[in-house]
Scaffold this active site. Sequence first.
Site, PDB file in Angstrom:
ATOM      1  N   ASP A 254       5.800 -19.086  -1.353  1.00 44.35           N
ATOM      2  CA  ASP A 254       6.327 -18.142  -0.366  1.00 44.35           C
ATOM      3  C   ASP A 254       7.314 -18.814   0.586  1.00 44.35           C
ATOM      4  O   ASP A 254       7.434 -20.042   0.640  1.00 44.35           O
ATOM      5  CB  ASP A 254       5.174 -17.563   0.461  1.00 44.35           C
ATOM      6  N   LYS A 276       9.395 -13.563   0.913  1.00 43.42           N
ATOM      7  CA  LYS A 276       9.686 -12.219   1.442  1.00 43.42           C
ATOM      8  C   LYS A 276       9.934 -12.311   2.937  1.00 43.42           C
ATOM      9  O   LYS A 276       9.350 -13.140   3.624  1.00 43.42           O
ATOM     10  CB  LYS A 276       8.505 -11.269   1.184  1.00 43.42           C
ATOM     11  N   MET A 389       3.110 -11.485  12.403  1.00 47.94           N
ATOM     12  CA  MET A 389       4.310 -10.683  12.088  1.00 47.94           C
ATOM     13  C   MET A 389       4.561  -9.631  13.168  1.00 47.94           C
ATOM     14  O   MET A 389       4.890  -8.481  12.867  1.00 47.94           O
ATOM     15  CB  MET A 389       4.155 -10.024  10.705  1.00 47.94           C
TER      16      MET A 389
END
Length: 483
Positions: A254, A276, A389
């Site tokens: 990732d 991502k 996030m």
Amino acid sequence: MDYLPIFSKINDQPCVIVGGGTVAARKADLFIKAGARVTVIAPELKAEMRFHLEQGKVIWQWGEFSEALMATLERPQLVISATDVQPVNVAVYQYCKARHIPVNVADQTQYCDFILPGIVERGPMTIAVSTGGRSPVLARLMKSRLETLIPHGFSKVTELVGEYRQAVKDKISHPDGRKQFWEGLLNESFLDRVLHGKQQEARQMLEQKLHTDAQTEFSPQGEVYLIGAGPGDPELMTFKALRLLQQADVVVYDRLVSPEILDMARREAERIYVGKRERWHRMPQAKISELLLQLAQEGKKVARLKGGDPYIFGRGAEEAELLAEEGVPFQVVPGITAAAGCAASCDFPLTHRDYSHSVALVTGHQQAGAQKIDYARLAQSGDTMVFYMGIKNAAEIQSELIRHGVSKTIPAAIIENGTRANQKITVVTLDQLSDTIAHNKIQPPALLVIGEVLKVRAKLHQLQAAALLKKPQAAFEVLQVAV
């Protein structure tokens, strides 16, 4: 990486040492051990180099270095200059560069095509340690540490497995089958027998396993390791994570996996990036799960490397479901989640009996149709709140928590690049949170922590400062910094 680490075969090859002193003798010793034909160019030889000469291990060309003298010699494979006369060292370097001969000038990396590392030898097994010429002393210290970690008996292990290498190659034709054989053999039980002198028992183990594996048709067995890489600091990886990562044929990783952690994988392992970020997915989650399945079905060992913990906002369960459904073996290796790693790195706890008895880990990024954050429950719980996030939705988080009764002045921390060398923490009050993020142009990845436990950070720093002031020298240094 300043230099390519390679082992060069110079057995029976001509090599030249310019210089006859102690340093030159030690360099010559390495060439001699590697089986080279060593010529020494020097007007005189000190004791160590003279000893090599008396033993017949070097040839002495009396005189100063010159192009004319070099023209009388066979073209060397490698040249080392180790003299106290700088013009001679430079002349050697220029001569070799003009003729594309690899050259090393001792302790002068600007005049080196190659450098000589610190070496740990265990028979045929050789471990090289280098700092790229920056600090030979540090390389020596690391070498000393490795010397204490690796038993001298490892030379016996290397000799024994080398003795059977061709036999294994003859009886197990598939390269992956041979790799599986050696990985299965070289366990603690086998190594312990060799290291403690039980050679015959070790041979019996090896031969029995070879007989069994040779009789069994090799069929690659794929497996997936869902590995939590932690919050960024490579030292926060678990031993199991490192072991499985180094076994993997393929690493699927990732965006939040640090380069230092990725470098821990086998160099020959294939690396596939599937990172991502908001509104940009290199590969959708469903495709990532399918990729893991496909690679495992091809018989490969796959390390799915995720930042933090694979089961905490890592979507590891979704990948595990497909693997379980298709009957593909997998292991889940937990990692230190960002909340725990960042809290420890920034000097505050997540729970504290004076401030908070629980902690809530919340995703601050909500997908369309997903369950909304229950701000009312969070506000009434007294939890330490950690938002993953949450940077883009900081304004909503701030306003909703205040609307549901959280104090405007409760401490709030913004942690950027947590646990890494460039970590930065900004502590404000809740009502300043979104404005601080906008003013400082803070971008993901960053963690938001809201709670009274942040007061512990300030308290710890005050106690440390007070302790320093009690020490006269430390107090003087503190005053100097203040001035």
